[in-house]
Every structure is written in C-alpha cells, then in structure tokens.
Design a protein around this motif. Structure first.
Motif, PDB file in Angstrom:
ATOM      1  N   LEU A 249       0.827  -1.203   0.000  1.00 20.07           N
ATOM      2  CA  LEU A 249       0.000   0.000   0.000  1.00 20.07           C
ATOM      3  C   LEU A 249       0.864   1.257   0.000  1.00 20.07           C
ATOM      4  O   LEU A 249       0.586   2.223  -0.733  1.00 20.07           O
ATOM      5  N   LYS A 250       1.908   1.262   0.786  1.00 16.92           N
ATOM      6  CA  LYS A 250       2.798   2.427   0.862  1.00 16.92           C
ATOM      7  C   LYS A 250       3.398   2.744  -0.499  1.00 16.92           C
ATOM      8  O   LYS A 250       3.446   3.918  -0.910  1.00 16.92           O
ATOM      9  N   GLN A 251       3.836   1.725  -1.220  1.00 21.54           N
ATOM     10  CA  GLN A 251       4.416   1.937  -2.546  1.00 21.54           C
ATOM     11  C   GLN A 251       3.366   2.442  -3.533  1.00 21.54           C
ATOM     12  O   GLN A 251       3.638   3.336  -4.346  1.00 21.54           O
ATOM     13  N   ASP A 252       2.160   1.870  -3.479  1.00 23.35           N
ATOM     14  CA  ASP A 252       1.103   2.283  -4.409  1.00 23.35           C
ATOM     15  C   ASP A 252       0.705   3.743  -4.186  1.00 23.35           C
ATOM     16  O   ASP A 252       0.533   4.506  -5.153  1.00 23.35           O
ATOM     17  N   LEU A 253       0.553   4.144  -2.932  1.00 21.78           N
ATOM     18  CA  LEU A 253       0.085   5.500  -2.657  1.00 21.78           C
ATOM     19  C   LEU A 253       1.173   6.545  -2.875  1.00 21.78           C
ATOM     20  O   LEU A 253       0.867   7.717  -3.148  1.00 21.78           O
ATOM     21  N   ALA A 254       2.424   6.141  -2.769  1.00 16.95           N
ATOM     22  CA  ALA A 254       3.510   7.074  -3.063  1.00 16.95           C
ATOM     23  C   ALA A 254       3.440   7.548  -4.516  1.00 16.95           C
ATOM     24  O   ALA A 254       3.875   8.668  -4.833  1.00 16.95           O
ATOM     25  N   LYS A 255       2.869   6.733  -5.383  1.00 12.51           N
ATOM     26  CA  LYS A 255       2.776   7.089  -6.803  1.00 12.51           C
ATOM     27  C   LYS A 255       1.768   8.197  -7.071  1.00 12.51           C
ATOM     28  O   LYS A 255       1.733   8.753  -8.174  1.00 12.51           O
ATOM     29  N   ILE A 256       0.908   8.507  -6.067  1.00 12.28           N
ATOM     30  CA  ILE A 256      -0.063   9.598  -6.250  1.00 12.28           C
ATOM     31  C   ILE A 256       0.165  10.716  -5.235  1.00 12.28           C
ATOM     32  O   ILE A 256      -0.659  11.609  -5.092  1.00 12.28           O
TER      33      ILE A 256
END
Length: 575
Positions: free
Chosen positions: A407-414
C-alpha cells in the motif's frame, strides 16, 4: 463486535506466510487411500480428527466467536439454518408461516426432537432460550439485531420479566411478533445465539453450565480439555439419521507446520491452517488433486479511511486511494488463497450482485482525483500531493504488516505518504475502532448472518459509530445511504430489495470509505478416506454427512515411505 474478533483465526493463520519458505522443496507425503470405491454407501463409525491454531473461548451459543461457533453449530440446532448456497432452510422447525403484513413469523417444530439430556424440545424451550440470549445479563453481541421484536426495549432496558413478542402458540409452535416488516429476520434466526438450549441452561445466562443442545453432536463430561482439545460424540437422539462418525476430535493451539506434519502422518483427517508454501504444494501436487479445495469466502478485507480525519475527510482523496491500490500486488503475497474483490459484500453472501461494478485500479484516474482534491501530484518530479505523512495502523503477526508495504508503494505514486505503525492485535482493535484515533488501517468483516445488510449496515451506517468499539471504523456518514439501508430492511419484495442493495453498493463504491481489496479463501485438504466432505459457508464443512472410509493397516505398512508401497497395501487388503 463478534465479526471483528471472529476474524482473528483468519488473519493469524496467514501470519508470516508470505515469506515462509522453510522446506519449500520438500515433497508432500502420499495421500492415505480409501478402503472402498466411490459408489460405496456411507458407514457409521470412526472419529474425525481436526486441528486449529486457535483456542475455543466458549461453547455457549450466546457469545461464540468464529472458531467456537463452528463447534457450537454441532452441539446446538436452530429453528432454521443455512444450506450450502446460504439459503435459509428448516431445521428444528419443519416449516414456518409469515403473516400477510410481514409482522408475524410462526415456526412449527418437529415433534419428538430430543435434547442431549433426553428431554423433548417444545415451544416453551424456544421462548426460554431466546429470552436467555436477549436478556441484558447475557454477553450477546447480536442482541441489538433483534430490536424489532415486539417488547424488546421493555425486556432489555425496563426490567420486563418476559419478551412479549415471542409467543408460545402450542406445544410445537412459537410465534415471533415484529414491530415492522424485516427482510433480515429469517437470516438472523440462523445465528447461534437463537439456538435452543436444554433446561439446565436456565432462564438467564450463566457461564457455569455444561453446554447441552439438540444438535448432531454432544459434549460429554471431560470432553473439553481447555486450550488443548475438544471431543464431541454423536448424539444418537438427533432427529436426522445421517450422522455417521462416532466422534469429532479438535486439537487446539496447534501451529501450522505441526498441523501439516500430523496430516501427512495420518493423525489429522483434514487440514485448514496452512502457510502459503504448503498451500501451493497441495494445489500443484497431482496426487492431491480432488482432495484440495477452497472454502467459500464470507469475509471481505479493505483499507479503511477515517472520514472524520484529514486527508480522508475529502472524498476525492478517498477516491484517489481506491483507484491507486493495485489489488493484484496484494494477491501475489498469498496467491493460493487471496482473490481480488472490490465490492463491499463477499461473492458468497446473498445480496451480492456481480453486475454492479466495483472499485477499479486506475493510476491516471487516481491522479485526477488528487488534482480535484486540491493536492495535484507530478510523478515525474515527485512534487506535490498531500505533504503531511499519514499514519497507517497494522498489526503483527498477520498479513497486514506485508500488505502495508504494498500500500505504501502504491500510494507514493499519487503523492500520499504513509508511515506504518505496527502494534499487537489487541492494540490494533482498540485503536482502529476508537473515534478520531487512527486515520488509516486495514479492516475486515466476516458474515454474521447471510445477508448483504450485515455488511452495509454494520460497516457503513451512522448508527454503528461509537466513541469506542465502533464497527463503522471509517466513521462514515451518509444520510442517503442510511435511508436506503433502512428501506432494504423493510422491503419484502426481492426484486425491489435487490435494487436498494445495488444502490447501497454504488454509494460506498463511489464515496470510498474503504478501498476494498480482497477475499480470503481458506485452502482445505482432506484425506481420500474422508467421504461426503462438503464445504459450507457457515459451518465450514457439514460434519453431519461425513463418514470415515480409511483402509486398515496403512500405518503399519509404512505408507508414508512413498508410492511404491501402494501395490503392497492393495495386496495386503486383498485388492
């Protein structure tokens, strides 16, 4: 709160499984053969041996959790039950009648049904048991589900001696009077808390009695060694004739590796608690094909966003998160048991409609939602987004400490930056369900009763918001949603009711108090000699029809040594 606590066994069973690979190359043992051909008729006898990583807290139907409820269903029968498709079907009642206005349900009992103590079940036992379960002295987490029964408030808060809405209308007939029509009433009657108890249970709750019901199995003196094992014996007075095994033995607090080894040695007949590596091996081993299967999921998981705390008080931020989460990354952590699911209701629960679109992964759309929220983010430069770091609560042991990294990696993209805080499970429960305490956390819900409203109402209506122990852990409020849920409660026309449920689904999809992520489907493996083993969404499996068809002398012949001994065994058995 049973559903919150009830999923403990589900989440702990996959603790550490995503990186556990000890012995990944080791070969599974050969299955133990059945003694008879596929067309052999069921035979009585034998003990079904099971195990669990969890422990049983109680066997009282009033306050059982997920693990103990599986055993409670064996000890106590209900007026109604659910079948393998989650339909409500008669059980202790042969049938029921509903008044034309939907306010009275009359259940007609089977005659000569015997409790484990030999006493006959009558309508008076039903009324007594219901009053015992709903009395304020009982620690019943489901009590408020029945607040539509006439006289409920007087009985639970004003000291009335009896619940007037439950009426004995004959020795074998009992009527429930409702203040409003309620489409969930029959599903609610399948809950364990409504199952009749022997007179020894008394009129009011007490934790000192020995569990006694009218189910297919009974607990004898000394049958429960707390923390270690539970043994139930067949109730020969059970009203159905097709219970075959003599006993069920459940070992408690047995870790996953030990369970798998015991299963391969033939000391367990079925195994359910498996780490990822073992689960994958069973699925891919052709010798175990046909004996490995998935339990239907009645649980959902998701990322809950506290709508009372920034930045999730902004609906566009929540929509951005729902679009940014790549559920396939979650599934890859435990591919054999996780299924991507982007709806608020599990597929196996009545009321789920696959034709209503769920949430979807779309990174470009997620960035657009961030722009609309006032937090535009440039992936090329890494500038912008929501600048303050957001605390995310996870617990150890359990899958969330690994999905949190995804989740941390996915949300860093936005442009949403989260800080992961790991706590023990007890602290996680306390904090994540406390008002204005935690902005972001993984949450899950397990079916209490077979209806979509169990999820919509419990998780997303304003009345489930409390300062402590709120089941609405997103603290989400939408009056239009609450109105639709209330209407669905009282709508008895199935077509019109499904339209209301579909509208409820669309609202939580778009308002995104959760980013829905996956269902967890337990892998179950049985030995070939365990016959008529059928999975069941509420029971786990229906032990009433299982029979043991184990070949004799298998252990003495060293069957675990491998396939070459199979011919020797067949010869020894005269085959």
């Amino acid at each position: 709160m049973r559903s919150i606590l009830g999923r403990i066994s589900a989440v702990i069973s996959i603790a550490g499984a995503v990186i556990a690979c000890t012995g990944c190359s080791e070969r599974l043992a050969t299955p133990f053969p059945a003694a008879s051909g596929e067309e052999a008729p069921p035979q009585r006898g034998g003990t079904l041996h099971l195990a669990s990583i969890g422990d049983i807290r109680t066997l009282d139907p009033v306050n059982s959790d997920e693990l103990s409820a599986r055993m409670v269903r064996l000890i106590f029968a209900g007026l109604v039950d659910t079948d393998a498709a989650s339909n409500v079907v008669p059980d202790l009642a042969t049938h029921w009648a509903t008044s034309s206005d939907g306010l009275v349900y009359t259940f007609f009992l089977r005659e000569n049904v015997r409790f484990h103590d030999g006493e006959e079940l009558t309508a008076h036992d039903v009324k007594r048991s219901v009053e015992r379960a709903l009395h304020p002295s009982a620690p019943n987490p489901f009590s408020s589900f029945y607040d539509n029964v006439v006289g409920y408030e007087e009985f639970t808060t004003k000291g009335a001696e009896h619940l007037t809405g439950v009426e004995v209308v004959g020795r074998y007939a009992v009527a429930f009077h409702l203040s409003k029509p309620d489409a969930t009433f029959l599903p609610l009657m399948t809950l364990t808390s409504m199952r009749p108890t022997c007179k020894s249970a008394g009129d009011r709750y007490s934790d000192t009695w020995s569990p006694c019901g009218a189910g297919p199995f009974k607990l004898l003196a000394g049958g429960w060694d707390h923390g270690r094992s539970l043994t139930l014996m067949r109730h020969d007075g059970y009203f159905r004739p097709d219970v075959h095994v003599d006993a069920i033995n459940l070992l408690l607090s047995v870790n996953q590796n030990t369970q798998r080894l015991k299963f391969e040695r033939g000391e367990l007949d079925v195994v359910r608690d498996l780490v990822t590596a073992d689960s994958s091996r069973f699925w891919t081993d052709p010798r175990w094909r046909g004996f490995t299967f998935r339990e239907p999921s009645v649980t959902i998981q998701g990322e809950a966003m506290n709508t009372e705390m920034p930045p999730f008080d902004n609906v566009e931020v929540r929509r951005a998160v729902a679009c940014a989460v790549n559920r396939d990354h979650y599934r890859a952590l435990k591919a054999s048991d996780l299924t991507v699911h982007t709806h608020a209701v599990p597929r196996a629960v009545p009321g789920f409609n696959p034709e209503v679109p769920g949430q979807k992964y779309d990174l470009a759309e997620a960035l657009e939602h961030m722009r609309k929220a006032g937090y535009p983010y440039d992936p090329e430069t890494g500038r912008g987004g929501y600048e303050p770091h957001v605390e995310y609560l996870a617990y150890r042991p359990g899958l969330p400490e690994y999905t949190a990294q995804v989740l941390k990696q996915d949300l860093a993209k936005i442009g949403i930056r989260i800080d992961i805080k790991i706590v023990n499970f007890g602290s996680y429960l306390s904090l994540s369900h406390r008002r204005k305490s935690v902005p972001f956390s993984m949450q899950g819900w397990t079916q209490d009763y077979p209806d979509a409203l169990d999820f919509y109402e419990s998780l997303f209506t304003a009345k489930q918001i409390n300062d402590e122990d709120a089941s609405n852990s997103a603290f989400y409020k939408n009056p239009a949603f609450d109105e639709i849920v209330e209407r669905a409660h009282h709508e008895l026309d199935p077509v019109q009711r499904q339209k209301l449920l579909d509208r409820a689904e669309a609202i939580v999809r778009d308002d995104a108090p959760w980013a829905f992520t996956y269902e967890h489907n337990f892998t179950l493996v049985r030995q070939p000699y365990v016959r008529n083993y059928r999975v069941h969404p509420a029971w786990g499996f229906d032990a009433r029809e299982v029979w043991i068809d184990r070949a004799k002398n298998v252990m003495a012949l060293g069957f675990l040594s491998g396939p070459p001994l199979r011919g020797k065994i067949r010869k020894e058995m005269g085959r």
